[in-house]
Design a protein around this motif. Structure first.
Motif, PDB file in Angstrom:
ATOM      1  N   LYS A   6       0.853  -1.191   0.000  1.00  0.00           N
ATOM      2  CA  LYS A   6       0.000   0.000   0.000  1.00  0.00           C
ATOM      3  C   LYS A   6       0.887   1.239   0.000  1.00  0.00           C
ATOM      4  CE  LYS A   6      -0.559   0.321   5.035  1.00  0.00           C
ATOM      5  NZ  LYS A   6      -1.539   0.395   6.141  1.00  0.00           N
ATOM      6  N   ASP A  39      -4.633   2.946  -3.713  1.00  0.00           N
ATOM      7  CA  ASP A  39      -3.912   1.664  -3.726  1.00  0.00           C
ATOM      8  C   ASP A  39      -4.384   0.718  -4.824  1.00  0.00           C
ATOM      9  OD1 ASP A  39      -2.256   2.248  -1.526  1.00  0.00           O
ATOM     10  OD2 ASP A  39      -3.838   1.694  -0.107  1.00  0.00           O
ATOM     11  N   ARG A  40      -4.998   1.251  -5.857  1.00  0.00           N
ATOM     12  CA  ARG A  40      -5.558   0.385  -6.902  1.00  0.00           C
ATOM     13  C   ARG A  40      -4.536  -0.592  -7.474  1.00  0.00           C
ATOM     14  NH1 ARG A  40      -8.720  -3.164  -8.827  1.00  0.00           N
ATOM     15  NH2 ARG A  40      -8.883  -3.215 -11.095  1.00  0.00           N
ATOM     16  N   ASP A  43      -4.427  -3.964  -5.784  1.00  0.00           N
ATOM     17  CA  ASP A  43      -5.657  -4.731  -5.605  1.00  0.00           C
ATOM     18  C   ASP A  43      -5.662  -6.074  -6.316  1.00  0.00           C
ATOM     19  OD1 ASP A  43      -6.678  -2.764  -4.017  1.00  0.00           O
ATOM     20  OD2 ASP A  43      -7.970  -1.879  -5.552  1.00  0.00           O
ATOM     21  N   HIS A  44      -4.916  -6.204  -7.410  1.00  0.00           N
ATOM     22  CA  HIS A  44      -5.014  -7.419  -8.230  1.00  0.00           C
ATOM     23  C   HIS A  44      -4.512  -8.654  -7.487  1.00  0.00           C
ATOM     24  CE1 HIS A  44      -6.011  -4.837 -11.641  1.00  0.00           C
ATOM     25  NE2 HIS A  44      -5.054  -4.032 -11.192  1.00  0.00           N
ATOM     26  N   LYS A  46      -4.493  -8.996  -4.262  1.00  0.00           N
ATOM     27  CA  LYS A  46      -5.467  -9.257  -3.205  1.00  0.00           C
ATOM     28  C   LYS A  46      -6.695  -9.973  -3.763  1.00  0.00           C
ATOM     29  CE  LYS A  46      -3.955  -5.173  -0.633  1.00  0.00           C
ATOM     30  NZ  LYS A  46      -4.303  -3.791  -0.185  1.00  0.00           N
ATOM     31  N   GLU A  47      -7.088  -9.620  -4.992  1.00  0.00           N
ATOM     32  CA  GLU A  47      -8.218 -10.301  -5.632  1.00  0.00           C
ATOM     33  C   GLU A  47      -7.944 -11.793  -5.763  1.00  0.00           C
ATOM     34  OE1 GLU A  47      -8.908  -8.529  -9.408  1.00  0.00           O
ATOM     35  OE2 GLU A  47      -9.407  -6.554  -8.601  1.00  0.00           O
TER      36      GLU A  47
END
Length: 245
Positions: A6, A39-40, A43-44, A46-47
């Motif tokens: 992050k 923090d986009r 995100d991947h 985390k997905e």
């Protein structure tokens, strides 16, 4: 720093909207292009950890990298962009450049406003702009305004300046205005801008008693009418306005 997941608050504040790429460390190959805020970019991964979907090519690639004990290389490109729309436009341009170079990306979509940003050959551009006439949708009631005398193509306008130039002080029959749902801005036979018609107010009257109206609306940047030729003339139209339904 290799385990960064992050951004700090100050970094987010400075970055604002940005465009990023995800790179496979096994071959240094860009496999995804994205845009976002905050923090986009993180995100991947985390997905995949929280909601892995093997049908998604992006998820499979990320999991392969993680299973190999490696970290995805995340790189930020253009940043401090004004808003999401600008970030999406930059993202789409980068997507098409990479595709031209043969990159097989895991993006499900080819970007935003694809037809506008897609690279075309000079022959395709000439055909599209010189011979491609618009076909008005039967559900649209359109007011066309001619700005060939007032628009300076060598000048850079803000969106507010465009609205002031394109949406203000037109002599329009109120009966037609009440039916219209779009306004197309025409310059030298080409539709340069398309706006929704959300409301309108009278601003003045001519010496002959005709009402001038100011229209309120928002640009429709993905309209299929953009940069197409209209098939009528303003030659004998003294008000610079025409209406078709």
């Amino acid at each position: 720093m290799n385990n960064l997941n992050k951004f700090s608050a100050i970094t987010k504040e400075v970055l604002k909207y940005y465009v990023y790429v995800l790179i496979d460390p096994r071959d240094n190959y860009i496999f995804y292009v994205g845009e976002g805020y905050g923090d986009r970019v993180f995100d991947h991964e985390k997905e995949v950890e929280n909601n892995y979907c093997p049908e998604k090519e992006k998820h499979r690639r990320i999991k392969e990298i993680q299973d190999a004990g490696l970290k995805i290389i995340k790189m930020i490109g253009p940043s401090n962009l004004r808003d999401q729309k600008e970030a999406q436009n930059v993202e789409t341009g980068i997507l098409w450049i990479l595709k031209l170079q043969g990159h097989k990306l895991t993006n499900i979509q080819s970007g935003h406003h694809e037809n506008y940003f897609k690279f075309k050959t000079v022959e395709e551009i000439e055909y599209q702009l010189a011979t491609n006439f618009m076909e008005q949708d039967k559900n649209d009631k359109i007011i066309y305004v001619n700005v060939s005398r007032s628009l300076d193509l060598n000048k850079t306008y803000t969106e507010d300046e465009y609205k002031e130039l394109f949406l203000g002080d037109w002599i329009i029959d109120k009966y037609n205005l009440e039916k219209a749902n779009k306004l197309c801005v025409c310059y030298n036979g080409i539709i340069r801008k398309v706006y929704s018609i959300d409301s309108y107010i009278p601003v003045s009257k001519t010496g002959a008693g005709a009402t001038k109206w100011k229209i309120k609306g928002e640009p429709i940047d993905d309209s299929p009418y953009l940069y197409k030729r209209h098939n009528f003339s303003f030659r004998y139209c003294s008000t610079g306005v025409r209406f078709f339904e």
